[in-house]
Motif scaffolding. Structure first.
Motif, mmCIF file in Angstrom:
data_model
loop_
_atom_site.group_PDB
_atom_site.id
_atom_site.type_symbol
_atom_site.label_atom_id
_atom_site.label_comp_id
_atom_site.label_asym_id
_atom_site.label_seq_id
_atom_site.Cartn_x
_atom_site.Cartn_y
_atom_site.Cartn_z
ATOM 1 N N LYS A 29 9.486 21.226 26.962
ATOM 2 C CA LYS A 29 9.943 22.211 27.971
ATOM 3 C C LYS A 29 9.470 23.627 27.635
ATOM 4 O O LYS A 29 9.320 23.973 26.457
ATOM 5 N N GLY A 30 9.248 24.417 28.662
ATOM 6 C CA GLY A 30 8.917 25.827 28.474
ATOM 7 C C GLY A 30 7.544 26.037 27.859
ATOM 8 O O GLY A 30 7.314 27.027 27.166
ATOM 9 N N GLY A 31 6.626 25.084 28.087
ATOM 10 C CA GLY A 31 5.276 25.228 27.561
ATOM 11 C C GLY A 31 5.183 25.059 26.047
ATOM 12 O O GLY A 31 4.154 25.375 25.445
ATOM 13 N N GLN A 32 6.251 24.556 25.442
ATOM 14 C CA GLN A 32 6.215 24.347 23.990
ATOM 15 C C GLN A 32 5.522 23.024 23.650
ATOM 16 O O GLN A 32 5.253 22.209 24.534
ATOM 17 N N THR A 33 5.246 22.843 22.368
ATOM 18 C CA THR A 33 4.587 21.621 21.908
ATOM 19 C C THR A 33 5.402 20.992 20.786
ATOM 20 O O THR A 33 5.830 21.690 19.862
ATOM 21 N N VAL A 34 5.621 19.674 20.882
ATOM 22 C CA VAL A 34 6.225 18.940 19.762
ATOM 23 C C VAL A 34 5.107 18.541 18.808
ATOM 24 O O VAL A 34 4.208 17.787 19.180
ATOM 25 N N HIS A 35 5.159 19.059 17.597
ATOM 26 C CA HIS A 35 4.163 18.707 16.588
ATOM 27 C C HIS A 35 4.667 17.489 15.822
ATOM 28 O O HIS A 35 5.233 17.614 14.743
ATOM 29 N N ALA A 36 4.478 16.304 16.402
ATOM 30 C CA ALA A 36 5.063 15.083 15.830
ATOM 31 C C ALA A 36 4.313 14.647 14.575
ATOM 32 O O ALA A 36 4.919 14.259 13.580
ATOM 33 N N VAL A 37 2.986 14.691 14.624
ATOM 34 C CA VAL A 37 2.140 14.321 13.488
ATOM 35 C C VAL A 37 1.047 15.379 13.399
ATOM 36 O O VAL A 37 0.377 15.650 14.389
ATOM 37 N N SER A 38 0.868 15.980 12.219
ATOM 38 C CA SER A 38 0.028 17.174 12.146
ATOM 39 C C SER A 38 -1.094 17.064 11.126
ATOM 40 O O SER A 38 -1.064 17.700 10.068
ATOM 41 N N GLY A 39 -2.038 16.184 11.412
ATOM 42 C CA GLY A 39 -3.226 16.144 10.563
ATOM 43 C C GLY A 39 -3.026 15.317 9.307
ATOM 44 O O GLY A 39 -3.235 15.803 8.204
ATOM 45 N N ILE A 40 -2.611 14.058 9.499
ATOM 46 C CA ILE A 40 -2.429 13.208 8.316
ATOM 47 C C ILE A 40 -3.607 12.250 8.167
ATOM 48 O O ILE A 40 -4.226 11.844 9.154
ATOM 49 N N SER A 41 -3.920 11.918 6.923
ATOM 50 C CA SER A 41 -4.989 10.973 6.621
ATOM 51 C C SER A 41 -4.442 9.901 5.690
ATOM 52 O O SER A 41 -3.683 10.209 4.779
ATOM 53 N N PHE A 42 -4.809 8.671 5.958
ATOM 54 C CA PHE A 42 -4.438 7.596 5.033
ATOM 55 C C PHE A 42 -5.334 6.396 5.282
ATOM 56 O O PHE A 42 -6.074 6.352 6.268
ATOM 57 N N ASP A 43 -5.290 5.450 4.378
ATOM 58 C CA ASP A 43 -6.097 4.252 4.554
ATOM 59 C C ASP A 43 -5.305 3.036 4.103
ATOM 60 O O ASP A 43 -4.269 3.153 3.467
ATOM 61 N N VAL A 44 -5.820 1.872 4.498
ATOM 62 C CA VAL A 44 -5.179 0.614 4.120
ATOM 63 C C VAL A 44 -6.283 -0.334 3.672
ATOM 64 O O VAL A 44 -7.333 -0.424 4.313
ATOM 65 N N LEU A 45 -6.038 -1.025 2.555
ATOM 66 C CA LEU A 45 -7.013 -1.990 2.047
ATOM 67 C C LEU A 45 -6.642 -3.389 2.553
ATOM 68 O O LEU A 45 -5.485 -3.629 2.899
ATOM 69 N N PRO A 46 -7.612 -4.310 2.570
ATOM 70 C CA PRO A 46 -7.282 -5.676 2.972
ATOM 71 C C PRO A 46 -6.177 -6.237 2.070
ATOM 72 O O PRO A 46 -6.226 -6.068 0.849
ATOM 73 N N GLY A 47 -5.189 -6.866 2.670
ATOM 74 C CA GLY A 47 -4.116 -7.495 1.908
ATOM 75 C C GLY A 47 -3.079 -6.541 1.357
ATOM 76 O O GLY A 47 -2.131 -6.960 0.692
ATOM 77 N N GLU A 48 -3.230 -5.269 1.631
ATOM 78 C CA GLU A 48 -2.311 -4.274 1.079
ATOM 79 C C GLU A 48 -1.136 -4.028 2.031
ATOM 80 O O GLU A 48 -1.279 -4.145 3.241
ATOM 81 N N THR A 49 0.008 -3.683 1.465
ATOM 82 C CA THR A 49 1.120 -3.201 2.285
ATOM 83 C C THR A 49 1.342 -1.722 2.007
ATOM 84 O O THR A 49 1.650 -1.327 0.884
ATOM 85 N N LEU A 50 1.142 -0.932 3.050
ATOM 86 C CA LEU A 50 1.407 0.503 2.966
ATOM 87 C C LEU A 50 2.783 0.771 3.564
ATOM 88 O O LEU A 50 3.020 0.458 4.730
ATOM 89 N N GLY A 51 3.680 1.311 2.785
ATOM 90 C CA GLY A 51 4.981 1.717 3.312
ATOM 91 C C GLY A 51 4.914 3.155 3.779
ATOM 92 O O GLY A 51 4.341 4.005 3.101
ATOM 93 N N ILE A 52 5.466 3.431 4.941
ATOM 94 C CA ILE A 52 5.574 4.814 5.419
ATOM 95 C C ILE A 52 7.058 5.155 5.508
ATOM 96 O O ILE A 52 7.813 4.504 6.228
ATOM 97 N N LEU A 53 7.441 6.146 4.703
ATOM 98 C CA LEU A 53 8.860 6.446 4.515
ATOM 99 C C LEU A 53 9.139 7.889 4.911
ATOM 100 O O LEU A 53 8.357 8.790 4.606
ATOM 101 N N GLY A 54 10.260 8.110 5.563
ATOM 102 C CA GLY A 54 10.643 9.477 5.917
ATOM 103 C C GLY A 54 11.828 9.439 6.865
ATOM 104 O O GLY A 54 12.093 8.419 7.498
ATOM 105 N N GLU A 55 12.524 10.571 6.958
ATOM 106 C CA GLU A 55 13.704 10.646 7.816
ATOM 107 C C GLU A 55 13.332 10.438 9.280
ATOM 108 O O GLU A 55 12.189 10.654 9.672
ATOM 109 N N SER A 56 14.349 10.103 10.053
ATOM 110 C CA SER A 56 14.185 9.958 11.485
ATOM 111 C C SER A 56 13.594 11.252 12.073
ATOM 112 O O SER A 56 14.018 12.345 11.715
ATOM 113 N N GLY A 57 12.587 11.107 12.928
ATOM 114 C CA GLY A 57 11.989 12.265 13.588
ATOM 115 C C GLY A 57 10.797 12.859 12.860
ATOM 116 O O GLY A 57 10.202 13.826 13.336
#
Ligand SMILES: Nc1ncnc2c1ncn2[C@@H]1O[C@H](COP(=O)(O)OP(=O)(O)O)[C@@H](O)[C@H]1O
Ligand SMILES: [Mg+2]
Length: 341
Positions: A29-57
């Motif tokens: 609203k009001g021409g604002q922007t939600v910066h939900a994800v701001s320039g993240i980089s990551f990778d995943v290898l075959p057979g790997e489990t990457l956990g992504i952890l963080g608070e709600s939002g």
């Protein structure tokens, strides 16, 4: 360059998924922007489990969905093997998307309530024009731990939450994905059922040689299933840590805050992180800062520099001025903090 950096990325030839400088923004609203994800980089290898952890939002689901191009990210690169997914459209995108499948938090509402299990499971290949014989559906249901004879003609509301999540997994497996993105897949389930679904995901990963991206706000859930854990705060990555180092060697003040809120017996090694509370309090006192306020700053107007600084016991002037870059602490362990480690 401002940003959390790319030092934690592994050699390109090893990766199945490469995500670089991913940005997800929403108009507000009001021409604002939600910066939900701001320039993240990551990778995943075959057979790997990457956990992504963080608070709600903090942007976990937005990141997960941007990988699937649902919707495509505002900017950044998502490469699955050699395919740049942000460049492909139409049928080619649908084909590429099938190689990544997503499991959602609410198993009942993520399934079409009017459809029977046999049709829900066959839907993906059918949309892609494949003929699906019953035995293939039955095999997928069995692989997800369901008895085809029992659930065949049932609709989602006639199943438990755990059974619905198994149907979602059976559905995903039909498309023979390389990567399964699990977005809080057990958060809405009873504790006893959580363990069963986690075991199923682990077995499924081994059996089909999948990579998993496991998103959760619950540290106790993420640490057991993951090889590598990425901690997010307000659209940024704070720390990337091998799961085995999390309990004892977590370095980012935010990760430590998360660890402090988990009962000790739930941590691998069974011990609280070393030297935390006291040191943080002392350093805070030295610098004339206070314990962090409880409320989360807004993604509409994230803090300058390090986004965690307004809650951080270690924060100094540099944290407001300069965004910390990812730096290496140990093999596979990286932190984006001016003061940690
Ligand atoms: N479709 C949307 N439109 C506007 N804002 C959104 C939308 N989806 C998510 N957000 C906002 O983006 C931020 C990150 O949300 P989300 O990715 O769902 O976080 P998480 O999954 O970590 O809880 C939140 O502030 C949320 O309100
Ligand atoms: Mg979410």
């Amino acid at each position: 360059m401002a940003g959390t950096g790319t030092l934690h990325l592994r050699p390109e030839s090893n990766r199945v998924l490469s995500v670089e400088d991913l940005v997800v923004e929403f108009p507000a609203k009001g021409g604002q922007t939600v910066h939900a994800v701001s320039g993240i980089s990551f990778d995943v290898l075959p057979g790997e489990t990457l956990g992504i952890l963080g608070e709600s939002g903090c942007g976990k689901s937005s990141a997960g969905r941007a990988l699937m191009q649902l919707p495509p990210p505002t900017s950044g690169s998502v490469r699955l093997d050699d395919d740049e997914l942000t460049d492909v459209r139409g049928r080619a995108l649908r084909r590429a998307r099938a190689r990544m499948q997503m499991i959602f938090q609410d198993p009942v509402s993520s399934l079409n309530p009017r459809r029977k299990v046999k049709d829900l499971v066959a839907e993906g290949p059918r949309i892609r024009g494949q003929k699906v014989d019953d035995e293939r559906i039955r095999a997928s249901l069995r692989a997800a731990g369901l008895d085809p004879d029992v659930v065949w003609d049932r609709r989602p509301h006639e199943l438990s939450g755990g059974q619905c999540q198994r149907v979602s997994i059976a559905r995903a497996l039909m498309l023979e994905p390389q990567i399964l993105i699990c977005d809080e897949p057990v958060s809405s389930l009873d504790v006893s059922v959580q363990a069963q679904i986690l075991n199923l995901l682990e077995d499924t990963k081994q059996r089909y040689r999948l990579s998993l991206i496991f998103i959760a706000h619950d540290l106790a859930v993420v640490k057991n299933i993951s090889d590598r854990i990425m901690i997010m705060y307000l659209g940024k990555i704070c720390e990337v840590v091998p799961a085995g180092r999390l309990a004892r060697h977590a370095a980012h003040p935010y990760t430590r805050l998360l660890l402090e809120s988990v009962p000790e017996e739930h941590l691998p090694g069974g011990e609280a992180p070393v030297g935390d509370e006291e040191r943080a309090a002392n350093e805070g006192a030295d610098r004339g800062t206070h314990r962090p306020p409880a409320e989360l700053p807004s993604p509409l107007n994230p803090p300058s520099g390090c986004r965690f600084r307004t809650r951080c016991p270690l924060a100094t002037d540099v944290c407001a001025d300069t965004e910390p870059e990812m730096r290496a602490l140990a093999d596979g362990h990286f932190v984006a903090c001016h003061h940690a480690g």
